[in-house]
Design a protein around this motif. Sequence first.
Motif, PDB file in Angstrom:
ATOM      1  N   ALA A  95       0.833  -1.207   0.000  1.00  0.00           N
ATOM      2  CA  ALA A  95       0.000   0.000   0.000  1.00  0.00           C
ATOM      3  C   ALA A  95       0.866   1.254   0.000  1.00  0.00           C
ATOM      4  CB  ALA A  95      -0.926  -0.016   1.210  1.00  0.00           C
ATOM      5  N   ALA A  96       1.919   1.260   0.821  1.00  0.00           N
ATOM      6  CA  ALA A  96       2.834   2.405   0.847  1.00  0.00           C
ATOM      7  C   ALA A  96       3.564   2.550  -0.485  1.00  0.00           C
ATOM      8  CB  ALA A  96       3.840   2.235   1.986  1.00  0.00           C
ATOM      9  N   LEU A  97       3.886   1.417  -1.108  1.00  0.00           N
ATOM     10  CA  LEU A  97       4.550   1.451  -2.409  1.00  0.00           C
ATOM     11  C   LEU A  97       3.652   2.088  -3.459  1.00  0.00           C
ATOM     12  CD1 LEU A  97       6.773   0.610  -4.417  1.00  0.00           C
ATOM     13  CD2 LEU A  97       5.683  -1.633  -4.543  1.00  0.00           C
ATOM     14  N   GLN A  98       2.384   1.717  -3.461  1.00  0.00           N
ATOM     15  CA  GLN A  98       1.446   2.278  -4.437  1.00  0.00           C
ATOM     16  C   GLN A  98       1.330   3.796  -4.268  1.00  0.00           C
ATOM     17  OE1 GLN A  98      -2.553   0.939  -3.888  1.00  0.00           O
ATOM     18  NE2 GLN A  98      -3.334   1.888  -5.761  1.00  0.00           N
ATOM     19  N   TRP A  99       1.179   4.243  -3.039  1.00  0.00           N
ATOM     20  CA  TRP A  99       1.040   5.689  -2.794  1.00  0.00           C
ATOM     21  C   TRP A  99       2.310   6.432  -3.212  1.00  0.00           C
ATOM     22  CZ3 TRP A  99       3.967   9.033   0.090  1.00  0.00           C
ATOM     23  CH2 TRP A  99       3.443  10.311   0.280  1.00  0.00           C
TER      24      TRP A  99
END
Length: 451
Positions: free
Chosen positions: A393-397
């Motif tokens: 999720a942090a990677l996507q953001w």
Amino acid sequence: MFCCLRTVRRLCLDKILLQCILQSRTLSGADAINALRPFYFAVHPDFFGQHPKEREVNENSLKRLNGYLENLQKPGFRSFKPTQLTFYVREREPNSSNVQEPFSASGFRAVSFTLHTRDLLSTVLDILNSCSLSTEHIQSLNVNSQPHKEAKSTVNRPIKWDKTYYSFTGFKDPEEELEQAQRVETTLLSWLDYNEASAVKKLKKSLPLRKELERLKIELSHELQLSDIRWQRSWGIAHRCSQLHSLGRLVQQRPEILENVKGRTVVFTDRSGMSAAGHIMLGTMDVHHHWTKIFERLPNYYKLQKRLLLLEDRISQLLGGIQVIYIEELQPLFTLEEYFETLNSFYNKLRDSRLPFHPRSLRGLQMILESDRYAPSLHELGHFMIPTVCDPAALQWFIFAKAQEARENLKRKEDRHDLLEFFHNPSPAWKLNFSHINYNYCIALYVTVHM
């Protein structure tokens, strides 16, 4: 009564004569600095930038040594305490001394000594002898070891002139020279000047070996049709020649196992195998038996390399078309097996998370995987640096937030590359290749650089 006067007179004359002899063997402050120049080059903290422990020890010891030398030059100062100092000394030449001092883990020689002398000359000699440095250059200094024959040098009382004396006469102030010498830091130019003769001597001595190394490299590259031969570490010329001789003997003994190396790059490293970049790694500590196994396993390595490329494509599809690359200069040296496991673990994490990236929305962007990071970042060259343990999720953001900046960085890198190509080939035909760069601007910049 007269007998007592004669005795007192004789004692006074003996004391004055002793002071004359001591005074005749003293150094000035400037002479002491010149005499200690080899010592300063051997222990100066600027040469210990990558060794903070040794640098700190030398800095503290130099401060105490400078204070000791200053006290020696103060008139009337007689309260001296023995001063124990420790320095880490750089060796100018290997095996330059037979003295067996202890060496630190970084390879420097640790020297400890105690100063208890009361004049500059004895102190300088003690320092140089303790560090196993030559004292021959002191003879060329203005040091007179014979007793003074003139009656005017009968008192050991240094004259401390006022600053105006040096201004009007043009003479140099010894105290000011000492302070300036202590403040001067070694620059790159001074270091190069000091080591120039030694570098030229070593270069001339190594020329035959360098030619032999180049000959062996060209012959083996041509015989095996290799793309290149490299070394991971900066081993010596003789060591590299020995490695090429070993490879040459293996070629003569087992020529059939080297049929699959055509077009490949051979890298001499600490371990054997195939690197993530597809280079054949030969461990310098391994014997021919281990090298033979590596060459026999090359077909299996090539199959694994194809699987790795497919895995990179699958990761790219899950991340909206972003390209997974491996930059040898920026990433650690992975074996092909290690890099495949890293990619596979990252792929499984992405597949399970089902990130909602639009297909091909990130096409044109690049990323590398980092196993020693915990937070994603954007490199100045435009590629993403993604940790293998990064939360999906942090990677996507992070990718969404930095995508535009990444494209701008990649554009600047491409423009910089095109400008460099244009400078080396400033011909009219290049106008066709510069649709995205102002041609007149390139001409102006080229002229400015080359004027």
